[in-house]
Design a protein around this motif. Structure first.
Motif, PDB file in Angstrom:
ATOM      1  N   ARG A 153       0.847  -1.198   0.000  1.00 18.26           N
ATOM      2  CA  ARG A 153       0.000   0.000   0.000  1.00 18.26           C
ATOM      3  C   ARG A 153       0.876   1.239   0.000  1.00 18.26           C
ATOM      4  NH1 ARG A 153      -5.433   0.782   2.059  1.00 18.26           N
ATOM      5  NH2 ARG A 153      -5.781   2.984   2.412  1.00 18.26           N
ATOM      6  N   ARG A 154       0.543   2.189  -0.858  1.00 16.88           N
ATOM      7  CA  ARG A 154       1.294   3.439  -0.948  1.00 16.88           C
ATOM      8  C   ARG A 154       0.297   4.569  -1.219  1.00 16.88           C
ATOM      9  NH1 ARG A 154       5.731   4.442   1.077  1.00 16.88           N
ATOM     10  NH2 ARG A 154       6.664   2.645   0.121  1.00 16.88           N
ATOM     11  N   THR A 155       0.465   5.680  -0.540  1.00 15.62           N
ATOM     12  CA  THR A 155      -0.372   6.863  -0.763  1.00 15.62           C
ATOM     13  C   THR A 155       0.459   7.927  -1.454  1.00 15.62           C
ATOM     14  OG1 THR A 155      -1.711   6.407   1.200  1.00 15.62           O
ATOM     15  CG2 THR A 155      -1.762   8.662   0.352  1.00 15.62           C
ATOM     16  N   PHE A 156      -0.104   8.508  -2.504  1.00 20.95           N
ATOM     17  CA  PHE A 156       0.561   9.573  -3.248  1.00 20.95           C
ATOM     18  C   PHE A 156      -0.235  10.861  -3.071  1.00 20.95           C
ATOM     19  CE2 PHE A 156       1.449   5.590  -5.358  1.00 20.95           C
ATOM     20  CZ  PHE A 156       2.814   5.642  -5.544  1.00 20.95           C
ATOM     21  N   ARG A 157       0.455  11.949  -2.787  1.00 19.60           N
ATOM     22  CA  ARG A 157      -0.179  13.263  -2.668  1.00 19.60           C
ATOM     23  C   ARG A 157       0.404  14.158  -3.747  1.00 19.60           C
ATOM     24  NH1 ARG A 157       0.241  11.181   2.318  1.00 19.60           N
ATOM     25  NH2 ARG A 157      -1.651  11.142   3.580  1.00 19.60           N
ATOM     26  N   ILE A 166      -9.641   8.798  -6.986  1.00 15.16           N
ATOM     27  CA  ILE A 166      -8.784   9.799  -6.350  1.00 15.16           C
ATOM     28  C   ILE A 166      -9.633  10.800  -5.587  1.00 15.16           C
ATOM     29  CG2 ILE A 166      -6.925   9.670  -8.033  1.00 15.16           C
ATOM     30  CD1 ILE A 166      -8.033  12.291  -9.231  1.00 15.16           C
ATOM     31  N   SER A 194      -5.626  12.808  -2.547  1.00 11.30           N
ATOM     32  CA  SER A 194      -4.464  11.931  -2.606  1.00 11.30           C
ATOM     33  C   SER A 194      -4.899  10.641  -3.291  1.00 11.30           C
ATOM     34  CB  SER A 194      -3.919  11.642  -1.208  1.00 11.30           C
ATOM     35  OG  SER A 194      -4.863  10.906  -0.458  1.00 11.30           O
ATOM     36  N   LEU A 195      -3.956   9.855  -3.664  1.00 10.47           N
ATOM     37  CA  LEU A 195      -4.221   8.591  -4.336  1.00 10.47           C
ATOM     38  C   LEU A 195      -3.650   7.487  -3.468  1.00 10.47           C
ATOM     39  CD1 LEU A 195      -4.784   6.822  -6.922  1.00 10.47           C
ATOM     40  CD2 LEU A 195      -2.469   7.377  -7.591  1.00 10.47           C
ATOM     41  N   THR A 196      -4.496   6.552  -3.098  1.00  9.12           N
ATOM     42  CA  THR A 196      -4.025   5.384  -2.356  1.00  9.12           C
ATOM     43  C   THR A 196      -4.434   4.156  -3.138  1.00  9.12           C
ATOM     44  OG1 THR A 196      -4.284   6.478  -0.225  1.00  9.12           O
ATOM     45  CG2 THR A 196      -4.156   4.083  -0.200  1.00  9.12           C
ATOM     46  N   TYR A 197      -3.476   3.306  -3.403  1.00  7.23           N
ATOM     47  CA  TYR A 197      -3.800   2.059  -4.090  1.00  7.23           C
ATOM     48  C   TYR A 197      -3.091   0.927  -3.366  1.00  7.23           C
ATOM     49  CZ  TYR A 197      -4.843  -1.429  -7.506  1.00  7.23           C
ATOM     50  OH  TYR A 197      -5.318  -2.552  -8.102  1.00  7.23           O
ATOM     51  N   THR A 198      -3.809  -0.148  -3.155  1.00 11.15           N
ATOM     52  CA  THR A 198      -3.233  -1.322  -2.521  1.00 11.15           C
ATOM     53  C   THR A 198      -3.070  -2.409  -3.571  1.00 11.15           C
ATOM     54  OG1 THR A 198      -4.306  -0.796  -0.433  1.00 11.15           O
ATOM     55  CG2 THR A 198      -3.527  -3.057  -0.704  1.00 11.15           C
TER      56      THR A 198
END
Length: 72
Positions: A17-21, A59, A62-66
């Motif tokens: 899991r990573r969150t992008f802002r 979205i 932020s974007l979070t995708y697992t």
């Protein structure tokens, strides 16, 4: 505009899991209204593509995708 990020630690069979802002040059949030975002993860010959255009990626600010084991 294209951006890339090395997903260090990503291993086949594990969840990741990573969150992008998304921020501009001075650190303020970028308004993504009307934008199409495409997430691409590659592992060997496998290429996973998710997009806001087809609804496979959502979205907000932020974007979070697992990534799940079955994705790769």
């Amino acid at each position: 505009m294209a951006a890339s990020y090395d997903l260090t630690g990503l291993r086949r069979g594990n969840s990741y899991r990573r969150t992008f802002r998304f921020k501009d040059g001075v650190g303020d949030p970028v308004d993504l209204t009307g934008s199409v975002l495409v997430f691409v993860a590659e592992a060997g010959a496998i290429r996973l593509i998710k997009s806001t255009a087809d609804g496979s990626l959502g979205i907000s600010f932020s974007l979070t995708y697992t990534l799940r084991p079955e994705d790769l």
